[in-house]
Design a protein around this motif. Structure first.
Motif, PDB file in Angstrom:
ATOM      1  N   VAL A 162       0.661  -1.180  -0.078  1.00 57.48           N
ATOM      2  CA  VAL A 162       0.013   0.229  -0.037  1.00 57.48           C
ATOM      3  C   VAL A 162       1.109   1.610   0.055  1.00 57.48           C
ATOM      4  N   ALA A 163       0.446   2.401  -0.724  1.00 54.78           N
ATOM      5  CA  ALA A 163       1.239   3.106  -1.229  1.00 54.78           C
ATOM      6  C   ALA A 163       0.883   4.789  -0.445  1.00 54.78           C
ATOM      7  N   ASP A 164      -0.588   4.524  -0.112  1.00 51.24           N
ATOM      8  CA  ASP A 164      -0.951   5.610   0.109  1.00 51.24           C
ATOM      9  C   ASP A 164      -0.907   5.592   1.272  1.00 51.24           C
ATOM     10  N   GLU A 165      -0.652   7.311   2.059  1.00 51.98           N
ATOM     11  CA  GLU A 165      -0.038   7.313   3.467  1.00 51.98           C
ATOM     12  C   GLU A 165      -1.427   7.443   3.821  1.00 51.98           C
ATOM     13  N   ALA A 166      -2.325   7.759   3.236  1.00 51.64           N
ATOM     14  CA  ALA A 166      -3.860   8.085   4.609  1.00 51.64           C
ATOM     15  C   ALA A 166      -4.740   6.790   4.512  1.00 51.64           C
ATOM     16  N   VAL A 167      -4.845   5.094   3.635  1.00 51.69           N
ATOM     17  CA  VAL A 167      -5.085   4.725   3.945  1.00 51.69           C
ATOM     18  C   VAL A 167      -4.074   3.695   4.738  1.00 51.69           C
ATOM     19  N   LEU A 168      -2.427   4.651   4.812  1.00 56.73           N
ATOM     20  CA  LEU A 168      -1.960   2.769   5.938  1.00 56.73           C
ATOM     21  C   LEU A 168      -1.550   3.844   7.491  1.00 56.73           C
ATOM     22  N   THR A 169      -2.483   4.899   7.600  1.00 53.23           N
ATOM     23  CA  THR A 169      -2.645   5.684   8.662  1.00 53.23           C
ATOM     24  C   THR A 169      -4.340   5.010   9.337  1.00 53.23           C
ATOM     25  N   VAL A 170      -4.621   4.783   8.185  1.00 53.45           N
ATOM     26  CA  VAL A 170      -6.045   4.084   8.309  1.00 53.45           C
ATOM     27  C   VAL A 170      -6.378   2.008   9.315  1.00 53.45           C
ATOM     28  N   LEU A 171      -4.963   1.973   7.772  1.00 53.58           N
ATOM     29  CA  LEU A 171      -5.115   0.908   7.960  1.00 53.58           C
ATOM     30  C   LEU A 171      -4.090   0.914   9.866  1.00 53.58           C
ATOM     31  N   ALA A 172      -2.840   1.101  10.505  1.00 53.81           N
ATOM     32  CA  ALA A 172      -2.156   1.620  11.723  1.00 53.81           C
ATOM     33  C   ALA A 172      -3.739   1.802  12.544  1.00 53.81           C
ATOM     34  N   ALA A 173      -4.235   2.503  12.512  1.00 56.36           N
ATOM     35  CA  ALA A 173      -5.530   2.737  13.513  1.00 56.36           C
ATOM     36  C   ALA A 173      -6.232   1.378  13.731  1.00 56.36           C
ATOM     37  N   VAL A 174      -6.732   0.304  12.956  1.00 63.86           N
ATOM     38  CA  VAL A 174      -7.262  -0.376  12.685  1.00 63.86           C
ATOM     39  C   VAL A 174      -6.679  -1.057  14.048  1.00 63.86           C
ATOM     40  N   ASN A 175      -5.063  -1.214  13.130  1.00 67.00           N
ATOM     41  CA  ASN A 175      -4.711  -2.501  14.373  1.00 67.00           C
ATOM     42  C   ASN A 175      -4.216  -2.056  15.327  1.00 67.00           C
ATOM     43  N   ASP A 176      -3.904  -0.747  15.509  1.00 65.88           N
ATOM     44  CA  ASP A 176      -3.162  -0.338  17.024  1.00 65.88           C
ATOM     45  C   ASP A 176      -5.793  -0.721  18.069  1.00 65.88           C
ATOM     46  N   ALA A 177      -6.387  -0.345  17.239  1.00 62.71           N
ATOM     47  CA  ALA A 177      -7.780  -0.173  18.676  1.00 62.71           C
ATOM     48  C   ALA A 177      -7.988  -2.102  18.476  1.00 62.71           C
ATOM     49  N   VAL A 178      -7.971  -2.580  16.971  1.00 66.70           N
ATOM     50  CA  VAL A 178      -7.716  -3.951  17.754  1.00 66.70           C
ATOM     51  C   VAL A 178      -7.030  -4.910  18.714  1.00 66.70           C
ATOM     52  N   MET A 179      -5.547  -3.898  18.901  1.00 66.88           N
ATOM     53  CA  MET A 179      -4.688  -4.982  19.663  1.00 66.88           C
ATOM     54  C   MET A 179      -5.396  -3.808  21.080  1.00 66.88           C
ATOM     55  N   GLU A 180      -5.418  -3.056  21.502  1.00 66.83           N
ATOM     56  CA  GLU A 180      -6.213  -2.164  22.302  1.00 66.83           C
ATOM     57  C   GLU A 180      -7.621  -2.953  23.244  1.00 66.83           C
ATOM     58  N   LEU A 181      -8.755  -3.743  22.539  1.00 75.93           N
ATOM     59  CA  LEU A 181      -9.596  -3.843  22.545  1.00 75.93           C
ATOM     60  C   LEU A 181      -9.337  -5.560  22.323  1.00 75.93           C
ATOM     61  N   GLU A 182      -8.720  -6.174  22.250  1.00 75.09           N
ATOM     62  CA  GLU A 182      -7.855  -7.693  22.944  1.00 75.09           C
ATOM     63  C   GLU A 182      -7.487  -7.178  24.441  1.00 75.09           C
ATOM     64  N   ALA A 183      -7.063  -6.023  24.943  1.00 76.11           N
ATOM     65  CA  ALA A 183      -6.091  -5.626  25.543  1.00 76.11           C
ATOM     66  C   ALA A 183      -6.907  -5.376  27.016  1.00 76.11           C
ATOM     67  N   VAL A 184      -8.110  -4.662  26.395  1.00 80.81           N
ATOM     68  CA  VAL A 184      -9.413  -4.562  27.721  1.00 80.81           C
ATOM     69  C   VAL A 184     -10.002  -5.940  28.143  1.00 80.81           C
ATOM     70  N   ARG A 185     -10.315  -7.402  26.803  1.00 88.34           N
ATOM     71  CA  ARG A 185     -11.339  -8.678  27.333  1.00 88.34           C
ATOM     72  C   ARG A 185     -10.198  -9.208  28.277  1.00 88.34           C
ATOM     73  N   GLN A 186      -8.711  -9.275  27.730  1.00 87.28           N
ATOM     74  CA  GLN A 186      -7.885  -9.434  29.135  1.00 87.28           C
ATOM     75  C   GLN A 186      -8.043  -9.073  30.168  1.00 87.28           C
ATOM     76  N   ARG A 187      -7.621  -7.719  29.997  1.00 84.80           N
ATOM     77  CA  ARG A 187      -7.839  -7.051  31.753  1.00 84.80           C
ATOM     78  C   ARG A 187      -9.154  -7.560  32.431  1.00 84.80           C
ATOM     79  N   ARG A 188     -10.529  -7.830  31.847  1.00 85.69           N
ATOM     80  CA  ARG A 188     -11.853  -8.011  32.526  1.00 85.69           C
ATOM     81  C   ARG A 188     -11.618  -9.723  32.443  1.00 85.69           C
TER      82      ARG A 188
END
Length: 202
Positions: A162-188
């Motif tokens: 993927v060359a488009d910087e905006a698309v890469l920004t969105v993809l990175a945010a999705v990865n971070d959000a999914v990881m954050e949700l998993e961390a919340v699950r584990q903490r609970r």
């Protein structure tokens, strides 16, 4: 209209039938896919990680049109991360309902149980075949979103294709959000286990 979000919803059902994707994870990824689709039709642009509304195009897909209508149109604009969590709330269920309404899903009556139906299954449709073609062609954006959901091998950096910087920004945010949700699950889970241990000791 074919969208990344619809293809992702179909692919998640098609590729992980025995190990369903978490609805929260899928909802976040679908919100990210919608942002990428909106970038593609110039309905938004990114200023850093802020979503800046652009023109308001006519969009044939109902859910993507809803996404465009829900954009924050006054400064200060919404960050990609905030968009994922706000727009993603219940989004996987909305896409499931849309697929069923469009005849993309089938439910069979269970033998001997006239009032009970089996879980929804994907029908053999043009939309399903198109999503499958995009999957087998290893289209970079769909592959990256699927990797965030754990249903495809993860790739990083230049290997994303993927060359488009905006698309890469969105993809990175999705990865971070999914990881954050998993961390919340584990903490609970840890907190619930500790609570159970307290009660066992009473």
């Amino acid at each position: 209209m074919t969208t990344t979000s619809r293809d992702l919803s179909i692919s998640a059902m098609d590729r992980a039938p025995g190990r369903p994707v978490g609805q929260g994870d899928l909802s976040l990824a679908l919100a990210g896919a919608e942002a990428i689709d909106l970038l593609g039709v110039e309905a938004i642009r990114l200023d850093g990680d802020q979503i800046v509304p652009g023109r308001r195009p006519e969009i044939a897909d109902r859910l993507l049109d809803e996404a465009a209508a829900s954009l924050v149109r006054q400064a200060p604009y919404e960050s990609v991360d905030d968009w994922l969590w706000r727009r993603g709330r219940g989004l996987s269920a909305a896409y499931l309902a849309a697929l069923e309404a469009d005849g993309q899903l089938t439910r069979h009556r269970r033998r001997g149980m006239p009032f009970r139906t089996s879980p929804a299954e994907l029908a053999d449709s043009a939309a399903r075949r198109q999503a499958a073609d995009r999957w087998t062609s290893d289209e970079p954006v769909l592959a990256a979103l699927a990797a965030a959901l754990g249903i495809r091998e993860e790739r990083t950096g230049d290997s994303l294709g993927v060359a488009d910087e905006a698309v890469l920004t969105v993809l990175a945010a999705v990865n971070d959000a999914v990881m954050e949700l998993e961390a919340v699950r584990q903490r609970r889970a840890i907190e619930d286990a500790a609570f159970d241990n307290v009660w066992r000791g009473v």
